[in-house]
Design an enzyme around this catalytic site. Sequence first.
Site, PDB file in Angstrom:
ATOM      1  CG  HIS A  33      -1.977  -1.031   1.177  1.00  8.65           C
ATOM      2  ND1 HIS A  33      -3.156  -0.893   1.861  1.00  8.65           N
ATOM      3  CD2 HIS A  33      -2.075  -2.217   0.524  1.00  8.65           C
ATOM      4  CE1 HIS A  33      -3.927  -1.943   1.637  1.00  8.65           C
ATOM      5  NE2 HIS A  33      -3.283  -2.762   0.823  1.00  8.65           N
ATOM      6  CD  GLU A  71      -1.649   4.768   3.367  1.00 13.85           C
ATOM      7  OE1 GLU A  71      -2.702   5.414   3.432  1.00 13.85           O
ATOM      8  OE2 GLU A  71      -1.530   3.756   2.639  1.00 13.85           O
ATOM      9  CB  SER A  83      -9.403   7.725   4.914  1.00 13.09           C
ATOM     10  OG  SER A  83      -9.471   7.215   6.234  1.00 13.09           O
ATOM     11  CB  CYS A  93      -6.938   0.358   4.373  1.00 14.77           C
ATOM     12  SG  CYS A  93      -5.254  -0.301   4.423  1.00 14.77           S
ATOM     13  CB  CYS A  96      -2.275   2.023   5.876  1.00 16.04           C
ATOM     14  SG  CYS A  96      -1.731   1.184   4.364  1.00 16.04           S
TER      15      CYS A  96
END
Length: 147
Positions: free
Chosen positions: A54, A56, A79, A81, A84
């Site tokens: 991901h 992040e 935002s 998940c 993360c």
Amino acid sequence: MTDTAAMLAVALDEARLGLAEGGIPIGAALFGPDGQLLGRGRNRRVQDDDPSMHAETAAFRAAGRLRGYGATTMVTTLSPCWYCSGLVRQFGIGHVVIGEAETFQGGHEWLAGHGVKITVLDDAECAAMMRDFIAARPDLWNEDIGR
């Protein structure tokens, strides 16, 4: 760099790169307490065939090891998940700046409840990019969010 708009621009650049590569347009960047860019990345689940990559996570990995993360800021176009959000909580990242939480509301309220400073920018470009992507690739989006 301490201006949230300038910090978000780094994450947006990553999101655009991810989209151009055929991936999911989510970008992130980790900044130090002085605004220094520590790491940047994008969602590379599709490109790397790696469900854990991901945005992040990519930014966090690119930053390398730090002795502490409490004074760092994670900037993300969407935002985070639960996966993360767990990363932010696990390593004690002190501040998360979110481009938008309209198309997907991850775990940022949970993070706020655990003392993480949350800033939601409601950025129109971030929201439009995700809305367009979800409309064009609902199958890939649902895979990304575990549906």
